[in-house]
Design a protein around this motif. Structure first.
Motif, mmCIF file in Angstrom:
data_model
loop_
_atom_site.group_PDB
_atom_site.id
_atom_site.type_symbol
_atom_site.label_atom_id
_atom_site.label_comp_id
_atom_site.label_asym_id
_atom_site.label_seq_id
_atom_site.Cartn_x
_atom_site.Cartn_y
_atom_site.Cartn_z
ATOM 1 N N ILE A 223 0.852 -1.192 0.000
ATOM 2 C CA ILE A 223 0.000 0.000 0.000
ATOM 3 C C ILE A 223 0.893 1.250 0.000
ATOM 4 O O ILE A 223 0.617 2.243 -0.659
ATOM 5 C CB ILE A 223 -0.913 -0.001 1.260
ATOM 6 C CG1 ILE A 223 -1.762 -1.284 1.328
ATOM 7 C CG2 ILE A 223 -1.791 1.255 1.308
ATOM 8 C CD1 ILE A 223 -2.831 -1.425 0.309
ATOM 9 N N HIS A 224 2.014 1.136 0.718
ATOM 10 C CA HIS A 224 2.877 2.314 0.863
ATOM 11 C C HIS A 224 3.498 2.765 -0.451
ATOM 12 O O HIS A 224 3.831 3.936 -0.602
ATOM 13 C CB HIS A 224 3.990 2.032 1.889
ATOM 14 C CG HIS A 224 5.013 1.015 1.462
ATOM 15 N ND1 HIS A 224 6.191 1.371 0.866
ATOM 16 C CD2 HIS A 224 5.050 -0.344 1.557
ATOM 17 C CE1 HIS A 224 6.922 0.275 0.621
ATOM 18 N NE2 HIS A 224 6.242 -0.778 1.036
ATOM 19 N N ALA A 228 -1.916 5.721 -0.029
ATOM 20 C CA ALA A 228 -1.704 6.769 0.986
ATOM 21 C C ALA A 228 -1.419 6.190 2.369
ATOM 22 O O ALA A 228 -2.200 6.369 3.300
ATOM 23 C CB ALA A 228 -2.931 7.679 1.028
ATOM 24 N N SER A 229 -0.291 5.477 2.497
ATOM 25 C CA SER A 229 0.096 5.081 3.847
ATOM 26 C C SER A 229 1.618 5.089 3.951
ATOM 27 O O SER A 229 2.305 5.260 2.949
ATOM 28 C CB SER A 229 -0.482 3.715 4.216
ATOM 29 O OG SER A 229 0.181 2.717 3.506
ATOM 30 N N LEU A 230 2.113 4.895 5.187
ATOM 31 C CA LEU A 230 3.545 5.080 5.413
ATOM 32 C C LEU A 230 4.361 3.873 4.942
ATOM 33 O O LEU A 230 3.864 2.744 4.903
ATOM 34 C CB LEU A 230 3.821 5.298 6.902
ATOM 35 C CG LEU A 230 3.191 6.540 7.554
ATOM 36 C CD1 LEU A 230 3.739 6.715 8.970
ATOM 37 C CD2 LEU A 230 3.431 7.803 6.749
ATOM 38 N N PHE A 267 -2.169 4.403 9.555
ATOM 39 C CA PHE A 267 -2.137 4.974 8.203
ATOM 40 C C PHE A 267 -2.784 4.012 7.191
ATOM 41 O O PHE A 267 -3.353 4.456 6.195
ATOM 42 C CB PHE A 267 -0.714 5.371 7.803
ATOM 43 C CG PHE A 267 -0.395 6.785 8.252
ATOM 44 C CD1 PHE A 267 -0.712 7.872 7.454
ATOM 45 C CD2 PHE A 267 0.169 7.023 9.489
ATOM 46 C CE1 PHE A 267 -0.455 9.172 7.870
ATOM 47 C CE2 PHE A 267 0.431 8.315 9.929
ATOM 48 C CZ PHE A 267 0.118 9.401 9.116
ATOM 49 N N LEU A 268 -2.733 2.714 7.479
ATOM 50 C CA LEU A 268 -3.489 1.788 6.616
ATOM 51 C C LEU A 268 -4.987 2.061 6.763
ATOM 52 O O LEU A 268 -5.755 1.993 5.799
ATOM 53 C CB LEU A 268 -3.164 0.342 6.970
ATOM 54 C CG LEU A 268 -1.814 -0.181 6.461
ATOM 55 C CD1 LEU A 268 -1.489 -1.554 7.051
ATOM 56 C CD2 LEU A 268 -1.791 -0.255 4.924
ATOM 57 N N ASP A 269 -5.399 2.369 7.983
ATOM 58 C CA ASP A 269 -6.803 2.728 8.220
ATOM 59 C C ASP A 269 -7.155 3.996 7.422
ATOM 60 O O ASP A 269 -8.165 4.048 6.708
ATOM 61 C CB ASP A 269 -7.009 2.941 9.732
ATOM 62 C CG ASP A 269 -8.444 3.284 10.086
ATOM 63 O OD1 ASP A 269 -9.343 3.093 9.245
ATOM 64 O OD2 ASP A 269 -8.673 3.748 11.232
ATOM 65 N N ILE A 270 -6.279 4.996 7.524
ATOM 66 C CA ILE A 270 -6.547 6.263 6.809
ATOM 67 C C ILE A 270 -6.649 6.003 5.302
ATOM 68 O O ILE A 270 -7.551 6.504 4.624
ATOM 69 C CB ILE A 270 -5.437 7.295 7.118
ATOM 70 C CG1 ILE A 270 -5.546 7.755 8.580
ATOM 71 C CG2 ILE A 270 -5.500 8.478 6.157
ATOM 72 C CD1 ILE A 270 -4.450 8.705 9.028
ATOM 73 N N ASN A 271 -5.716 5.203 4.782
ATOM 74 C CA ASN A 271 -5.763 4.911 3.346
ATOM 75 C C ASN A 271 -7.090 4.248 2.964
ATOM 76 O O ASN A 271 -7.710 4.598 1.953
ATOM 77 C CB ASN A 271 -4.588 4.010 2.951
ATOM 78 C CG ASN A 271 -4.651 3.621 1.494
ATOM 79 O OD1 ASN A 271 -4.505 4.456 0.607
ATOM 80 N ND2 ASN A 271 -4.915 2.355 1.224
ATOM 81 N N ALA A 272 -7.530 3.301 3.811
ATOM 82 C CA ALA A 272 -8.806 2.621 3.513
ATOM 83 C C ALA A 272 -9.948 3.639 3.525
ATOM 84 O O ALA A 272 -10.839 3.612 2.667
ATOM 85 C CB ALA A 272 -9.060 1.518 4.535
ATOM 86 N N ARG A 273 -9.913 4.554 4.494
ATOM 87 C CA ARG A 273 -10.984 5.560 4.558
ATOM 88 C C ARG A 273 -10.970 6.472 3.331
ATOM 89 O O ARG A 273 -12.015 6.842 2.794
ATOM 90 C CB ARG A 273 -10.814 6.440 5.802
ATOM 91 C CG ARG A 273 -11.215 5.744 7.076
ATOM 92 C CD ARG A 273 -10.699 6.539 8.253
ATOM 93 N NE ARG A 273 -10.801 5.734 9.448
ATOM 94 C CZ ARG A 273 -11.629 5.999 10.460
ATOM 95 N NH1 ARG A 273 -12.420 7.054 10.434
ATOM 96 N NH2 ARG A 273 -11.664 5.213 11.502
#
Ligand SMILES: Cc1ncc(COP(=O)(O)O)c(C=O)c1O
Length: 484
Positions: A223-224, A228-230, A267-273
């Motif tokens: 995802i990184h 949009a994650s770290l 940040f994985l949560d944020i990306n999913a959102r």
């Protein structure tokens, strides 16, 4: 370190390298200012209510379930040491110790590490060759079919798709063949975490399907790298029942930290959102920016861009300015003078890795720089136009000893040596390599465990080290590991 990083951030650089978020702007744009200010305060451990990555039942399970819905798969697992960790677990869950795996010879080094850690013997599938470039093409389904016929005892097949340059294999055809033989297909989708979402949100008409859509049993997505994650945060997706979920979960906990970072997971949560709430807009904008960029580059005489049509993930932009006598490495340096940083080069090709966080300004600044570079250099014309590439079969790759892809230069494959010693690389011709020798990037071994070290390997490594490139597997004394 922080002095370097802050100085770099102050340059206001254009990032065409991973990670895909490209800085804090995307998180602010989508309403995560508060989290950006406070995330150090959110760096907790498994306090009550914070769930447990290896027995996920609460807030971690919630994020995993949302990824499973986003990717339309049965299970998704959050990874906190990248696709690398997921690859190790996937291999060990699919092939028993002492068993065989059919793997693309241009796999990432984590797959080679998986061989050693899992006691697994490789059978190599050679990628096809791009006729006019120094890079590997797709793995052809017929090559996988042939190897499955010859190796009925292999437990699984693993290959990267897209590869580093965005070239995808025909996963649907490969999955059908692998499943006809009753085996497991693992796709290293480190570079293609985004593909599913272009399709899901209606922007995927000229992009290859994701491997989840085409029937892979396990996919691992960095995802990184593009979303949009770290850095280090990834997702492993599981479909169907060919791999035992509980065995996989056991292997996952064996290869990951027992103190998983809540920052990475959040940040994985944020990306999913972002994908759930703004996926259509965000990917639509990305797509429009790419179309804009590709159209504008046509106006720069002599600038060629690699194109394999429907097999190409066009979010990777592979530039070639050899018509100006500029190779990939030189183009990288020229762009850096404009504050533009790319991902990697090979031969004449320089790869720009676009991501969800790139803005129109990044594309415009790059177009201006490319125009300027073209104006300042003499046009000498190009020998080849890479924008319409032909493919040769993998046979060519196997026998190639010239300036072909990295993986074409090693010698015959033997069992991986169990006992090993260090010798000077210059005197290692004919010996069996016990480790891997890996130019990084791209992280694809020039010679891997069990392969014979050839004169060409020695010559290539020397040339890379003289150019100042990193070659992992050669120690400070110029030695490599070989069998006793
Ligand atoms: C093809 C490929 N697979 C796997 C990986 C490992 O991914 P990660 O950095 O998420 O561990 C990489 C890293 O660059 C890669 O290029």
């Amino acid at each position: 370190m922080i002095d370097f990083l802050l100085k770099h951030a102050d340059l206001d650089p254009v990032s065409w390298h991973m990670p895909g978020h490209k800085g804090s702007e995307i998180f602010r744009r989508y309403g995560y200012e508060k989290f950006m200010e406070r995330f150090v305060d959110c760096d907790v451990t498994e306090i009550p209510g914070a769930d447990n990555l290896f027995q996920a039942e609460g807030i971690i399970r919630d994020v995993q379930d949302r990824y499973a819905r986003l990717y339309d798969v049965d299970y998704s697992y959050l990874m906190i040491n990248g696709t690398s960790g997921g690859i190790l677990a996937a291999m060990m869950a699919s092939v028993p110790s002492g068993g065989k795996i059919i793997m693309a010879r241009n796999c990432h080094k984590s797959v080679f590490n998986g061989l050693v850690l899992g006691g697994i013997q490789p059978v190599y599938a050679y990628p096809s060759v791009l006729n006019d470039c120094d890079i590997s093409g797709p793995i052809l389904p017929e090559e996988i079919g042939r190897l499955l016929e010859e190796n009925p005892d292999a437990g699984a097949v693993i290959l990267p798709s897209p590869n580093y340059y965005g070239i995808c294999s025909d996963i649907r055809a490969i999955a059908d063949i692998v499943h006809e033989h009753g085996k497991v297909l693992i796709v290293d989708q480190a570079h293609g975490a985004h593909l599913k979402f272009f399709h899901k949100f209606g922007w995927g008409e000229d992009l290859p399907n994701s491997a989840e859509m085409d029937g892979a049993d396990i996919t691992i997505c960095s995802i990184h790298k593009t979303l949009a994650s770290l850095t280090q945060s990834a997702v492993l997706n599981l479909q169907g029942s060919r791999v035992d979920r509980y065995v996989l979960e056991d292997k996952l906990q064996a290869v990951e930290s027992t103190s998983p970072s809540y920052i990475l997971m959040s940040f994985l949560d944020i990306n999913a959102r972002i994908l759930e709430e703004h996926g259509s807009d965000a990917l639509g904008e990305w797509k429009e920016n790419l179309a804009y960029f590709y159209a504008k580059t046509k106006q720069i005489k002599g600038l060629h861009i690699l194109n394999l049509g429907s097999q190409m993930d066009h979010t990777k932009i592979n530039l070639d300015m050899s018509a100006y006598g500029i190779n990939g490495g030189q183009l990288e340096e020229l762009l850096m003078e404009y504050g533009i940083f790319s991902e990697l080069y090979t031969g004449n090709i320089l790869m720009l890795m676009t991501g969800i966080g790139n803005t129109r300004e990044h594309y415009d600044r790059t177009l201006d720089a490319l125009k300027h570079i073209a104006e300042k250099h003499e046009y000498i014309g190009s020998k080849t136009d890479i924008s319409d590439q032909g493919l040769s079969s993998s046979e060519g790759n196997k026998n190639r000893t010239g300036n072909g892809p990295m993986e074409a230069v090693a010698g015959k494959l033997h069992p991986i040596p169990q006992r090993r010693r260090f010798v000077d690389l210059t005197g290692a011709e004919g010996m069996i390599c016990a480790g891997s020798i890996i130019p990084y990037p791209p992280g694809i071994p020039i010679v891997c465990p069990g392969e014979e070290i050839t004169a060409e390997v020695i010559h290539r490594c020397k040339a890379l080290r003289e150019k100042g490139e990193k070659v992992i597997g050669i120690n400070d004394h110029g030695q490599v590991q070989v069998g006793l």
